[in-house]
Design a protein around this motif. Structure first.
Motif, PDB file in Angstrom:
ATOM      1  N   ASP A  31      12.661 -14.055  14.799  1.00  2.00           N
ATOM      2  CA  ASP A  31      11.562 -13.400  14.074  1.00  2.00           C
ATOM      3  C   ASP A  31      11.390 -11.949  14.517  1.00  2.00           C
ATOM      4  O   ASP A  31      11.089 -11.072  13.699  1.00  2.00           O
ATOM      5  CB  ASP A  31      10.244 -14.162  14.298  1.00  2.00           C
ATOM      6  N   LEU A  32      11.584 -11.679  15.802  1.00  2.00           N
ATOM      7  CA  LEU A  32      11.468 -10.287  16.288  1.00  2.00           C
ATOM      8  C   LEU A  32      12.554  -9.407  15.678  1.00  2.00           C
ATOM      9  O   LEU A  32      12.297  -8.287  15.244  1.00  2.00           O
ATOM     10  CB  LEU A  32      11.574 -10.238  17.824  1.00  2.00           C
ATOM     11  N   THR A  79      11.703  -8.183  12.216  1.00  2.00           N
ATOM     12  CA  THR A  79      10.540  -7.315  11.948  1.00  2.00           C
ATOM     13  C   THR A  79      11.006  -5.946  11.477  1.00  2.00           C
ATOM     14  O   THR A  79      12.121  -5.512  11.785  1.00  2.00           O
ATOM     15  CB  THR A  79       9.684  -7.093  13.210  1.00  2.00           C
ATOM     16  N   LYS A  80      10.109  -5.252  10.783  1.00  2.00           N
ATOM     17  CA  LYS A  80      10.509  -3.917  10.279  1.00  2.00           C
ATOM     18  C   LYS A  80      10.672  -2.925  11.431  1.00  2.00           C
ATOM     19  O   LYS A  80      11.524  -2.043  11.380  1.00  2.00           O
ATOM     20  CB  LYS A  80       9.534  -3.414   9.227  1.00  2.00           C
ATOM     21  N   GLU A  81       9.890  -3.090  12.508  1.00  2.00           N
ATOM     22  CA  GLU A  81      10.014  -2.142  13.623  1.00  2.00           C
ATOM     23  C   GLU A  81      11.363  -2.300  14.328  1.00  2.00           C
ATOM     24  O   GLU A  81      11.946  -1.327  14.788  1.00  2.00           O
ATOM     25  CB  GLU A  81       8.882  -2.344  14.649  1.00  2.00           C
ATOM     26  N   THR A  85       1.342  -3.970  14.333  1.00  2.00           N
ATOM     27  CA  THR A  85       2.794  -4.081  14.113  1.00  2.00           C
ATOM     28  C   THR A  85       3.217  -5.539  13.886  1.00  2.00           C
ATOM     29  O   THR A  85       2.572  -6.472  14.362  1.00  2.00           O
ATOM     30  CB  THR A  85       3.590  -3.529  15.318  1.00  2.00           C
ATOM     31  N   GLU A  86       4.325  -5.694  13.181  1.00  2.00           N
ATOM     32  CA  GLU A  86       4.885  -7.043  12.984  1.00  2.00           C
ATOM     33  C   GLU A  86       5.363  -7.614  14.316  1.00  2.00           C
ATOM     34  O   GLU A  86       5.263  -8.819  14.556  1.00  2.00           O
ATOM     35  CB  GLU A  86       6.050  -6.977  11.985  1.00  2.00           C
ATOM     36  N   ILE A  87       5.892  -6.743  15.166  1.00  2.00           N
ATOM     37  CA  ILE A  87       6.338  -7.181  16.498  1.00  2.00           C
ATOM     38  C   ILE A  87       5.191  -7.881  17.232  1.00  2.00           C
ATOM     39  O   ILE A  87       5.346  -8.974  17.775  1.00  2.00           O
ATOM     40  CB  ILE A  87       6.804  -5.945  17.331  1.00  2.00           C
ATOM     41  N   GLN A 116       2.510  -9.232  16.008  1.00  2.00           N
ATOM     42  CA  GLN A 116       2.125 -10.498  15.363  1.00  2.00           C
ATOM     43  C   GLN A 116       3.068 -11.635  15.744  1.00  2.00           C
ATOM     44  O   GLN A 116       2.632 -12.746  16.029  1.00  2.00           O
ATOM     45  CB  GLN A 116       2.074 -10.309  13.846  1.00  2.00           C
ATOM     46  N   VAL A 117       4.375 -11.330  15.783  1.00  2.00           N
ATOM     47  CA  VAL A 117       5.347 -12.366  16.166  1.00  2.00           C
ATOM     48  C   VAL A 117       5.113 -12.785  17.628  1.00  2.00           C
ATOM     49  O   VAL A 117       5.094 -13.982  17.946  1.00  2.00           O
ATOM     50  CB  VAL A 117       6.792 -11.847  15.979  1.00  2.00           C
TER      51      VAL A 117
END
Ligand code: ZN
Length: 454
Positions: free
Chosen positions: A33-34, A37-39, A142-144, A146-147
């Motif tokens: 999942d990491l 992520t977009k980042e 960030t998506e990071i 959240q994951v």
């Protein structure tokens, strides 16, 4: 008290093909999942070695490749530790595999805050990639983040602590950041592979065989001394031959002055840009936030450089052309103590020739410490590399290796004066020197060996 996390494994291991490590093995859902992520995907668009690819054209690999590689080395170390040195009771100096996930996530994310042409960008705009890495991990936007929070609410802070080196377990910290860590081992092998040199190679398999956990961090078995020695020598050679290459630095000097000129034009309202550099404006204004930083990559910056080619500011368009069409500044090496008056004389000659000193001349020093001992009273002191003999005696690396001893505690590198190439090669098609006797005087400093000219 130890927090235990929700550690979900993938139903089936996933692999990514990698030219350096063969396969990168992904086993945890959170790691996959990491990566998605977009980042993290943004790292595909940032070259690992910045301007080095102007010298070593193969070196186009990205921060994405490297980050996966660091993850894979850390994963292999965890595997080796849990197989051979599993902890029995707390504080026994052995490996607690509950540390695996935080280690793997920190390894994967350690370079997340790098931006395009990181070191140059940092100098111009005052950003800091380590701070930014921690911000991306800990910011709830960030998506990071959240994951990571799905593992445990405090998990982002734990990962950030490993990167900030404040995490309590020194084994985890040293695996990611020390004089022999997963980061360095990956970038030496990877940068050597992609630049096409053989200096950076060393026996990773052997090092992974002799590495072991210890109470104060990471240590090696005595029988692996030559593999570790070879790693230190490889690292030294990579810095001298690849990372500090004078031509890559000549391109970095062009890039530095180009971005500096753009910033000066904007901040001092010297003139309007022909094209708006929208994504850079928050940096010119010094009002940038994390979301602005995450929009930048190598492609965004080079697009602006292409726009600046036809800008009406002659300095901006000239420097943009030098960067895009690869016209590095030339350089000579000098010794600051001995040669400084000569350097000053050469700089005033350049000014007389009409070059604005703010954008066309600079000195650049690049130094690295190949290996150092632990120095308790010095700020930023490093953990030294140590070996364990069969009887349990600990020996420090430079005591065991006379080759490493010769490199220990000594800064290696050089300082150079950079200037536009045409000053020493300034002949027009008709063979007339464009700068007449000023350039001749300039060249005479170099030719008469008044400074070191290699
Ligand atoms: Zn790295």
């Amino acid at each position: 008290m130890k927090t235990y996390y929700n550690v979900e494994m993938l139903p089936k291991e996933k692999v990514f093909r990698d030219p350096v490590h063969g396969y990168i093995h992904i086993q945890h859902q959170v790691v996959l999942d990491l990566v998605n992520t977009k980042e993290f995907q943004r790292l595909r668009r940032i070259k690992q070695l910045g301007t080095s690819s102007f010298t070593f054209h193969g070196a186009e690999h990205s921060r994405f490749n490297h980050s996966l590689g660091v993850y894979e080395i850390a994963r292999r170390i965890c595997d080796k530790f849990v197989r051979n040195y599993p902890t029995v009771e707390p504080g026994d100096g052995l490996w607690d595999d509950n540390e695996r996930l935080v280690t793997l996530c920190a390894a994967l994310l350690h370079d997340l805050g790098h931006g395009p042409f990181s070191h140059t960008f940092e100098k111009i705009f005052g950003t800091d990639h380590e701070d930014l890495t921690i911000q991306i991990i800990t910011s709830p936007d960030t998506e990071i983040n959240q994951v990571l929070r799905e593992v445990g609410l405090d998990f982002p802070n734990q990962v950030a602590a490993v990167i900030a080196k404040t995490y309590p377990n020194p084994q985890v910290v040293q695996m990611i950041s020390s004089q022999i860590d997963a980061d360095r081992m990956d970038y030496l092998l990877r940068d050597a592979y992609y630049s096409g040199v053989t200096y950076g190679t060393f026996d990773l398999t052997r090092i992974l065989r002799v590495i072991r956990p210890a109470e104060k961090g990471i240590i090696f078995e005595n029988s692996g001394m030559h593999a570790v020695e070879d790693y230190i020598v490889s690292r030294y050679q990579m810095y001298m031959q690849v990372y500090f290459h004078p031509v890559s630095r000549g391109m970095e000097m062009v890039l530095y002055h180009l971005m500096k000129r753009a910033k000066d034009i904007y901040q001092n309202d010297l003139q309007e840009f022909h094209h708006n550099a929208t994504f850079l404006e928050p940096f010119f204004n010094n009002t940038w936030e994390l979301k602005d930083y995450l929009r930048l990559d190598d492609g965004v910056l080079t697009t602006y450089f292409s726009h600046w080619l036809d800008d009406s500011d002659p300095t901006l368009s000239d420097l943009a052309g030098r960067f895009l069409h690869r016209a590095p500044f030339k350089s000579v090496r000098f010794d600051r103590e001995k040669d400084w008056p000569t350097i000053q004389a050469m700089q005033s000659l350049m000014e007389e020739m009409g070059y604005n000193p703010n954008y066309y001349m600079s000195t650049n020093n690049s130094f690295d410490l190949p290996y150092d001992l632990y120095r308790p009273h010095k700020a930023g002191s490093k953990t030294q590399i140590e070996f364990m003999e069969k009887n349990g005696t600990i020996v420090e690396l430079s005591q065991a290796s006379s080759i490493v001893s010769a490199l220990t505690g000594k800064m290696r590198g050089d300082e150079r004066l950079y200037f536009p190439r045409e000053i020493t090669h300034g002949f027009s098609e008709e063979g007339i020197n464009l700068f007449d006797n000023l350039a001749e005087q300039f060249k005479s400093y170099i030719e008469n060996d008044e400074i070191i000219t290699e």
